[in-house]
Design an enzyme around this catalytic site. Structure first.
Site, short mmCIF file in Angstrom:
data_model
loop_
_atom_site.label_atom_id
_atom_site.label_comp_id
_atom_site.label_asym_id
_atom_site.label_seq_id
_atom_site.Cartn_x
_atom_site.Cartn_y
_atom_site.Cartn_z
N GLU A 249 0.83 -1.21 0.00
CA GLU A 249 0.00 0.00 0.00
C GLU A 249 0.86 1.26 0.00
O GLU A 249 0.51 2.27 -0.63
CB GLU A 249 -0.92 0.00 1.23
CG GLU A 249 -1.99 -1.06 1.20
CD GLU A 249 -3.06 -0.78 0.16
OE1 GLU A 249 -4.16 -0.39 0.52
OE2 GLU A 249 -2.76 -0.95 -1.05
N THR B 254 -5.17 7.31 -5.42
CA THR B 254 -5.22 7.52 -3.98
C THR B 254 -4.26 8.62 -3.55
O THR B 254 -4.58 9.46 -2.71
CB THR B 254 -4.90 6.21 -3.23
OG1 THR B 254 -5.80 5.20 -3.66
CG2 THR B 254 -5.01 6.39 -1.72
#
Length: 306
Positions: free
Chosen positions: A128, A181
Site C-alpha cells: 500500500e 489515492t
C-alpha cells in the site's frame, strides 16, 4: 503444498466515517492469484492478466509485500506469483490491497502459517505504501481478516474484527474515471474543528455499536462523513444525486469507497441492495457516465483458497 490459488477480495475503506481506520471486504468481486514456491530466495512476478501492471518485483505491490514477508521468514527459497486482475487500479475498491494481501496470505499458507494475520497486514501495508505513499491498513486488514475491521492504532498496529449482521449487503458503483489515492490524499485538509471531530467520533462509535447489535437503523444513522467526503466528493460526478437516490431506494446509507471514484451503499437484504443498484445505474445513465456495478454480501472470510 508447493502451489496455491487464491481469491483476493475487493474492499471498501473508510466506510464513510472511519477514514484510514474502518474497512469491509466484498464477496462478489476480487482478483485471483496463483503463488508457488521456487528454490531461489526472491519474489518473481511471471504473469499479469486483466490490467497492464509492472512485472518488476520492486514496482509491483504484491512483490513489495512478498519481499517484506520473505525478509522476516526463515524460508530459504522464494515465490513466483501470477496475478489475474479483476479489480481496476484507481477504482477505490482496494485494487492494490487485494494484490498485496493475496500474495502474503498465500505465501503464509505455503509456509505452514508462521505469521499471524496482524503480521500479514504489516507486510501487505508495504504494498500500500508503494501504491499511495502511505502505509495504511484500512483495505488490507479486511482483505486478510474478512468482514469489517477497525484499525484501533497504527503505532503499535492494533486491528479489531467487527461482526457483520447477516442481512447486510453492499452495492458499489464504479464510474469509469480514475482517481489515484495519492492524488486524492493531497487535497485533504490536515486539521479539523473540534465540532467536526466530535460528530465524526460519534458516528464511528455508532457504526461499530450498530454492527455489534445488528441495529440496521443505527448503522444507517452513523454512515455520515463530516471530514473527508465534503472535499473528495467534488471529484466524483453525480455523487450528490447518487446519495439522494440511493436513500430513496431504501439504502441505509451511502458514501465514497476509499479514495473514490467508487461509491458504496449498505442495505438490509439483497432485494433492497438490487433496488439501490438500479437507482445508481439510472443516475449515471442520465448524466452519461459509463460504470461498473457490484452487489455483494459482506465477505467474512477475506482471502481464501479456490
Amino acid at each position: 503444498m508447493e502451489e496455491l490459488k487464491v481469491f483476493c477480495p475487493a474492499t471498501v475503506a473508510n466506510v464513510s466515517c472511519g477514514f484510514d481506520v474502518l474497512g469491509l471486504a466484498l464477496d462478489s468481486v476480487g482478483d485471483e492469484m496463483t503463488v508457488r514456491k521456487i528454490p531461489e530466495n526472491t519474489i518473481r512476478i511471471t504473469k499479469i492478466t486483466g490490467q497492464k501492471l509492472p512485472l518488476e518485483t520492486n514496482r509491483n505491490v504484491s512483490g513489495v509485500a512478498g519481499l517484506a514477508l520473505l525478509e522476516k521468514s526463515d524460508y530459504e527459497g522464494g515465490f513466483e506469483i501470477e496475478i489475474h486482475k479483476r479489480i481496476k487500479p484507481g477504482s477505490g475498491i482496494g485494487s492494490s490491497a487485494a494484490s498485496s494481501a493475496g500474495a502474503v496470505w498465500a505465501m503464509n499458507e505455503l509456509l505452514g502459517k508462521p505469521f499471524s494475520n496482524l503480521e500479514l497486514v504489516q507486510f501487505a501495508m508495504q504494498g500500500e505504501k508503494l501504491a499511495s505513499d502511505v502505509a495504511h491498513a484500512d483495505n488490507v486488514a479486511p482483505a486478510i481478516y474478512g468482514g469489517f475491521t477497525l484499525v484501533r492504532s497504527y503505532q503499535p498496529l492494533d486491528i479489531i474484527s467487527i461482526p457483520t449482521p447477516e442481512e447486510l449487503f453492499a452495492t458499489v458503483i464504479h464510474p469509469q474515471i480514475e482517481i489515484k489515492t495519492s492524488d486524492s490524499r493531497k487535497i485533504l485538509k490536515t486539521t479539523i474543528t473540534l465540532e467536526k471531530g466530535i460528530q465524526q467520533w460519534g458516528n464511528v462509535g455508532g457504526l461499530i455499536a450498530g454492527l455489534f447489535q445488528n441495529d440496521y437503523d443505527l448503522i444507517g444513522r452513523s454512515l455520515q462523513d463530516y471530514i473527508v467526503e465534503p472535499i473528495r466528493s467534488i471529484l466524483i460526478p453525480g455523487f450528490d444525486s447518487i446519495k439522494v437516490n440511493t436513500r430513496e431506494a431504501g439504502a441505509l446509507g451511502c458514501g465514497i469507497s476509499g479514495s473514490g471514484p467508487s461509491i458504496f451503499a449498505l442495505s438490509k437484504g439483497k432485494h433492497t441492495a438490487l433496488q439501490v443498484a438500479d437507482a445508481m445505474k439510472e443516475t449515471y445513465k442520465n448524466i452519461g457516465v459509463d460504470f461498473d456495478i457490484h452487489v455483494s454480501k459482506i465477505n467474512i472470510e477475506g482471502v481464501k483458497r479456490i
